[in-house]
Design a protein around this motif. Sequence first.
Motif, PDB file in Angstrom:
ATOM      1  N   PRO A 186       1.484  -2.101  -2.067  1.00 18.74           N
ATOM      2  CA  PRO A 186       0.652  -1.088  -2.729  1.00 18.74           C
ATOM      3  C   PRO A 186       0.257   0.081  -1.850  1.00 18.74           C
ATOM      4  O   PRO A 186      -0.205   1.111  -2.354  1.00 18.74           O
ATOM      5  CB  PRO A 186      -0.589  -1.892  -3.163  1.00 18.74           C
ATOM      6  CG  PRO A 186      -0.628  -3.061  -2.232  1.00 18.74           C
ATOM      7  CD  PRO A 186       0.798  -3.391  -1.951  1.00 18.74           C
ATOM      8  N   THR A 187       0.431  -0.041  -0.527  1.00 20.42           N
ATOM      9  CA  THR A 187       0.099   1.067   0.382  1.00 20.42           C
ATOM     10  C   THR A 187       1.235   2.069   0.508  1.00 20.42           C
ATOM     11  O   THR A 187       1.100   3.083   1.199  1.00 20.42           O
ATOM     12  CB  THR A 187      -0.228   0.512   1.781  1.00 20.42           C
ATOM     13  OG1 THR A 187       0.865  -0.313   2.228  1.00 20.42           O
ATOM     14  CG2 THR A 187      -1.501  -0.324   1.745  1.00 20.42           C
ATOM     15  N   THR A 188       2.354   1.823  -0.180  1.00 19.74           N
ATOM     16  CA  THR A 188       3.514   2.706  -0.089  1.00 19.74           C
ATOM     17  C   THR A 188       3.200   4.074  -0.692  1.00 19.74           C
ATOM     18  O   THR A 188       2.630   4.164  -1.786  1.00 19.74           O
ATOM     19  CB  THR A 188       4.716   2.090  -0.824  1.00 19.74           C
ATOM     20  OG1 THR A 188       4.942   0.773  -0.327  1.00 19.74           O
ATOM     21  CG2 THR A 188       5.964   2.931  -0.630  1.00 19.74           C
ATOM     22  N   ALA A 189       3.569   5.141  -0.012  1.00 22.24           N
ATOM     23  CA  ALA A 189       3.369   6.494  -0.540  1.00 22.24           C
ATOM     24  C   ALA A 189       4.120   6.641  -1.858  1.00 22.24           C
ATOM     25  O   ALA A 189       5.268   6.198  -1.987  1.00 22.24           O
ATOM     26  CB  ALA A 189       3.878   7.524   0.464  1.00 22.24           C
ATOM     27  N   GLY A 190       3.468   7.251  -2.841  1.00 17.90           N
ATOM     28  CA  GLY A 190       4.078   7.432  -4.150  1.00 17.90           C
ATOM     29  C   GLY A 190       3.775   6.313  -5.122  1.00 17.90           C
ATOM     30  O   GLY A 190       4.131   6.403  -6.300  1.00 17.90           O
ATOM     31  N   PHE A 191       3.110   5.268  -4.665  1.00 22.94           N
ATOM     32  CA  PHE A 191       2.688   4.161  -5.528  1.00 22.94           C
ATOM     33  C   PHE A 191       1.239   4.400  -5.931  1.00 22.94           C
ATOM     34  O   PHE A 191       0.383   4.638  -5.073  1.00 22.94           O
ATOM     35  CB  PHE A 191       2.810   2.846  -4.768  1.00 22.94           C
ATOM     36  CG  PHE A 191       2.310   1.626  -5.518  1.00 22.94           C
ATOM     37  CD1 PHE A 191       3.200   0.759  -6.117  1.00 22.94           C
ATOM     38  CD2 PHE A 191       0.950   1.343  -5.611  1.00 22.94           C
ATOM     39  CE1 PHE A 191       2.748  -0.375  -6.789  1.00 22.94           C
ATOM     40  CE2 PHE A 191       0.484   0.221  -6.286  1.00 22.94           C
ATOM     41  CZ  PHE A 191       1.388  -0.639  -6.872  1.00 22.94           C
ATOM     42  N   SER A 192       0.949   4.340  -7.219  1.00 18.24           N
ATOM     43  CA  SER A 192      -0.438   4.484  -7.668  1.00 18.24           C
ATOM     44  C   SER A 192      -0.717   3.527  -8.821  1.00 18.24           C
ATOM     45  O   SER A 192       0.198   3.041  -9.489  1.00 18.24           O
ATOM     46  CB  SER A 192      -0.737   5.930  -8.083  1.00 18.24           C
ATOM     47  OG  SER A 192       0.080   6.318  -9.169  1.00 18.24           O
ATOM     48  N   MET A 193      -1.989   3.288  -9.032  1.00 18.01           N
ATOM     49  CA  MET A 193      -2.428   2.312 -10.027  1.00 18.01           C
ATOM     50  C   MET A 193      -3.439   2.955 -10.969  1.00 18.01           C
ATOM     51  O   MET A 193      -4.280   3.755 -10.534  1.00 18.01           O
ATOM     52  CB  MET A 193      -3.056   1.121  -9.296  1.00 18.01           C
ATOM     53  CG  MET A 193      -3.409  -0.062 -10.173  1.00 18.01           C
ATOM     54  SD  MET A 193      -4.233  -1.344  -9.168  1.00 18.01           S
ATOM     55  CE  MET A 193      -3.052  -1.528  -7.820  1.00 18.01           C
ATOM     56  N   TYR A 206      -3.302  -3.537 -15.592  1.00 18.23           N
ATOM     57  CA  TYR A 206      -3.170  -2.218 -14.970  1.00 18.23           C
ATOM     58  C   TYR A 206      -1.799  -1.605 -15.217  1.00 18.23           C
ATOM     59  O   TYR A 206      -0.813  -2.305 -15.450  1.00 18.23           O
ATOM     60  CB  TYR A 206      -3.399  -2.326 -13.452  1.00 18.23           C
ATOM     61  CG  TYR A 206      -4.798  -2.716 -13.090  1.00 18.23           C
ATOM     62  CD1 TYR A 206      -5.727  -1.758 -12.696  1.00 18.23           C
ATOM     63  CD2 TYR A 206      -5.219  -4.041 -13.177  1.00 18.23           C
ATOM     64  CE1 TYR A 206      -7.033  -2.110 -12.377  1.00 18.23           C
ATOM     65  CE2 TYR A 206      -6.514  -4.408 -12.872  1.00 18.23           C
ATOM     66  CZ  TYR A 206      -7.424  -3.435 -12.469  1.00 18.23           C
ATOM     67  OH  TYR A 206      -8.716  -3.799 -12.173  1.00 18.23           O
ATOM     68  N   GLY A 207      -1.764  -0.286 -15.148  1.00 22.52           N
ATOM     69  CA  GLY A 207      -0.511   0.442 -15.135  1.00 22.52           C
ATOM     70  C   GLY A 207      -0.167   0.831 -13.710  1.00 22.52           C
ATOM     71  O   GLY A 207      -1.058   1.076 -12.893  1.00 22.52           O
ATOM     72  N   LEU A 208       1.128   0.873 -13.425  1.00 24.16           N
ATOM     73  CA  LEU A 208       1.602   1.289 -12.104  1.00 24.16           C
ATOM     74  C   LEU A 208       2.485   2.514 -12.276  1.00 24.16           C
ATOM     75  O   LEU A 208       3.232   2.614 -13.247  1.00 24.16           O
ATOM     76  CB  LEU A 208       2.418   0.188 -11.437  1.00 24.16           C
ATOM     77  CG  LEU A 208       1.812  -1.213 -11.354  1.00 24.16           C
ATOM     78  CD1 LEU A 208       2.795  -2.176 -10.702  1.00 24.16           C
ATOM     79  CD2 LEU A 208       0.489  -1.194 -10.596  1.00 24.16           C
ATOM     80  N   THR A 209       2.406   3.441 -11.336  1.00 16.91           N
ATOM     81  CA  THR A 209       3.247   4.628 -11.359  1.00 16.91           C
ATOM     82  C   THR A 209       3.970   4.765 -10.021  1.00 16.91           C
ATOM     83  O   THR A 209       3.370   4.560  -8.959  1.00 16.91           O
ATOM     84  CB  THR A 209       2.416   5.896 -11.629  1.00 16.91           C
ATOM     85  OG1 THR A 209       1.757   5.765 -12.889  1.00 16.91           O
ATOM     86  CG2 THR A 209       3.309   7.130 -11.665  1.00 16.91           C
ATOM     87  N   PHE A 210       5.251   5.112 -10.102  1.00 17.82           N
ATOM     88  CA  PHE A 210       6.078   5.338  -8.916  1.00 17.82           C
ATOM     89  C   PHE A 210       6.570   6.783  -8.958  1.00 17.82           C
ATOM     90  O   PHE A 210       7.357   7.141  -9.824  1.00 17.82           O
ATOM     91  CB  PHE A 210       7.254   4.363  -8.884  1.00 17.82           C
ATOM     92  CG  PHE A 210       6.833   2.929  -9.022  1.00 17.82           C
ATOM     93  CD1 PHE A 210       6.413   2.198  -7.925  1.00 17.82           C
ATOM     94  CD2 PHE A 210       6.820   2.316 -10.273  1.00 17.82           C
ATOM     95  CE1 PHE A 210       6.015   0.881  -8.062  1.00 17.82           C
ATOM     96  CE2 PHE A 210       6.409   1.007 -10.420  1.00 17.82           C
ATOM     97  CZ  PHE A 210       6.006   0.282  -9.314  1.00 17.82           C
TER      98      PHE A 210
END
Length: 378
Positions: free
Chosen positions: A186-193, A208-212
Amino acid sequence: MDFKLSDDSLAMQASTHKVVNHLLEYEQHFHETNEVHKDVDETLREMGYYGLSIPEEFGGTPVDKVTLALIQMELARMPPQFWPSIRQALGPIPQLLLLHGTAKQKDKWLSRIAAGATACFALTEPDAGSDVGAMRTTAVKKGDRWVLEGAKTYISNAERGDLFLVFAKTDQSKGRDGVSAFLVEPTTAGFSMSKPIRTMGFMTNGVYGLTFDNCEIPAENLLGEENRGFYYAVSGLNEARVNVGCQALGGSQIAFEHALQYAKDRVTFGQPLSNHQVVQHMLADMAMEQHAARMLLLEAAWGLQTGVDVRLKSSYAKVFCTEVANRIADRALQIFGGAGYIKGMVVERVYRELRVMRIFEGANEIQRNMIAKQLLGD
């Protein structure tokens, strides 16, 4: 069934039953505060429940699949919010890591999961649930990196996730045969919740929704072979469906226990509720269906343990156990009458929490399609 429950399996079931009965003392606290008492997870962690499907070399205390089913049925007598990360640790991700992970991936993650890290399965999308071929999340290889673009939804436990197994299209022309699986932190750049998506029950905060968005991960984060992700998901979900059956029957078991005791204690028309034949028949049906579902579930678990093809029986178990459990919860609430509809009552909690089990890990309608295809040889 062609097997006998071992003394060790029954002993572990009995010890888990005692642990659960102790932790159920915290249920009223949960109903009043919507917070799980810290003693719950501390107790479960100390007793090694996170490592039950992980080999000893990675810090686990593995048990066979039948024993695991018995243990899960006991744990599921508790509110599902009491053991969300354990459900993930007993789910498909550790097994997929064992089967398809590299030595480095296993060393990094299995010991962490056994110690209590949360691993989340990220397959469902806003426009692709059961229809995996309609997946829109993509992964494009660029040098020594994969770049993920897309979104996932209804991801359980994402707020506490330490690892996400994300499925994405790596070959747009192949439909479900062009899906691959990736390990994403989850700490990867471009990953958001997203903010929590509130649900009827089951999760404390929701899903939750996840966005890449241009989310780059190392090439070594590919799990197994490229374009084999769909088949990994299917194999993992076979076991997950047996686990869902365990969770459903654990919930219906405690609802039955409470309804049985209430029927003995509640006096109506000058006699215990249990003296009325209509209530006796309800209790008899509940007991028979619970027993039949348990036998079907243990047969599927035995299949997992012996390595036979359990696609059919895992679907049987998922459909039958979740639908039986919902019927039992409904009858239990009916026996309680108005008292059963009150927040803070165990039967109300079970009735509400069980409903989602007919939907997740493959909706029951999809399971019936799969069963029919196997019966017809399609």
